[in-house]
Design a protein around this motif. Sequence first.
Motif, PDB file in Angstrom:
ATOM      1  N   ARG A  14     -41.981  36.471  19.006  1.00 28.00           N
ATOM      2  CA  ARG A  14     -41.643  35.607  17.782  1.00 28.00           C
ATOM      3  C   ARG A  14     -42.877  34.571  17.998  1.00 28.00           C
ATOM      4  NH1 ARG A  14     -41.655  33.995  12.974  1.00 28.00           N
ATOM      5  NH2 ARG A  14     -40.108  32.879  12.229  1.00 28.00           N
ATOM      6  N   PHE A  15     -43.097  33.697  19.139  1.00 24.41           N
ATOM      7  CA  PHE A  15     -43.649  32.417  18.912  1.00 24.41           C
ATOM      8  C   PHE A  15     -44.920  32.556  19.965  1.00 24.41           C
ATOM      9  CE2 PHE A  15     -39.131  31.315  18.392  1.00 24.41           C
ATOM     10  CZ  PHE A  15     -39.437  30.629  17.238  1.00 24.41           C
TER      11      PHE A  15
ATOM     12  N   VAL B 118     -33.396  36.903  24.444  1.00 24.15           N
ATOM     13  CA  VAL B 118     -33.694  35.569  24.200  1.00 24.15           C
ATOM     14  C   VAL B 118     -35.487  35.561  24.442  1.00 24.15           C
ATOM     15  CG1 VAL B 118     -34.005  33.240  24.455  1.00 24.15           C
ATOM     16  CG2 VAL B 118     -31.820  34.375  24.037  1.00 24.15           C
TER      17      VAL B 118
ATOM     18  N   VAL C 237     -33.974  38.443  14.945  1.00 25.79           N
ATOM     19  CA  VAL C 237     -33.103  37.662  15.725  1.00 25.79           C
ATOM     20  C   VAL C 237     -31.760  38.180  15.916  1.00 25.79           C
ATOM     21  CG1 VAL C 237     -32.055  36.205  13.673  1.00 25.79           C
ATOM     22  CG2 VAL C 237     -32.552  35.314  16.042  1.00 25.79           C
TER      23      VAL C 237
ATOM     24  N   TRP D 162     -37.224  38.044  22.266  1.00 28.49           N
ATOM     25  CA  TRP D 162     -37.599  37.637  20.731  1.00 28.49           C
ATOM     26  C   TRP D 162     -38.569  36.441  20.981  1.00 28.49           C
ATOM     27  CZ3 TRP D 162     -36.279  33.009  18.231  1.00 28.49           C
ATOM     28  CH2 TRP D 162     -36.225  32.715  16.822  1.00 28.49           C
ATOM     29  N   CYS D 163     -38.112  35.307  21.620  1.00 26.86           N
ATOM     30  CA  CYS D 163     -39.145  34.335  21.590  1.00 26.86           C
ATOM     31  C   CYS D 163     -40.594  34.731  21.987  1.00 26.86           C
ATOM     32  CB  CYS D 163     -38.715  33.477  22.787  1.00 26.86           C
ATOM     33  SG  CYS D 163     -37.461  32.445  22.365  1.00 26.86           S
ATOM     34  N   TRP D 164     -40.942  35.465  23.030  1.00 31.08           N
ATOM     35  CA  TRP D 164     -42.267  35.975  23.322  1.00 31.08           C
ATOM     36  C   TRP D 164     -42.809  36.653  22.104  1.00 31.08           C
ATOM     37  CZ3 TRP D 164     -43.351  37.984  28.892  1.00 31.08           C
ATOM     38  CH2 TRP D 164     -44.654  38.032  28.922  1.00 31.08           C
TER      39      TRP D 164
END
Length: 161
Positions: free
Chosen positions: A119-120, A112, A57, A115-117
């Motif tokens: 990570r989640f 963002v 992050v 990271w989101c792609w």
Amino acid sequence: MNVRAPDHVFPSMDLFEIAGLPLHPLLVHAVVVLVPLTALALVLGALFPRVRRRLGVATPVAALLVLLLVPVTVFAGEALAEQVGPVPAVVHHAELGRMLWPWPLAMFVVAVVQWCWYRFGRAPGRAARTTIAALALLSGAGSTVMVVLIGEAGARAVWGG
């Protein structure tokens, strides 16, 4: 000498000073260091999964910090420019400075999303990875080039030449 900007432009000149000294030169150094470092982290994270996992992050947080720091630096610069007056080199530097904010905004959005792609979501396909890498490179390079151009114009405004 404490010159106040109009209240509708800058609520308090003291907000952009520390111990009577202008805040802009101090903030500029943070922007000059953080923008290229964030751009580098963004591009490396887009190209190398191992680097992306190590950074975690940190990249979107750094991009957010840059995104918040840029307008504060611009406002502090505009307050300082009002004290200096309409010197052509300062006006040119200020015009370039106002053009910076879309680039860190793009870096933040890419950081963002990236990271989101990872990570989640599921691992993106080849086309999406290529797009993320291209956008990371474009926003990182654009941000860094703008900082160099703005810094060069600011140095010329201060030191002449």
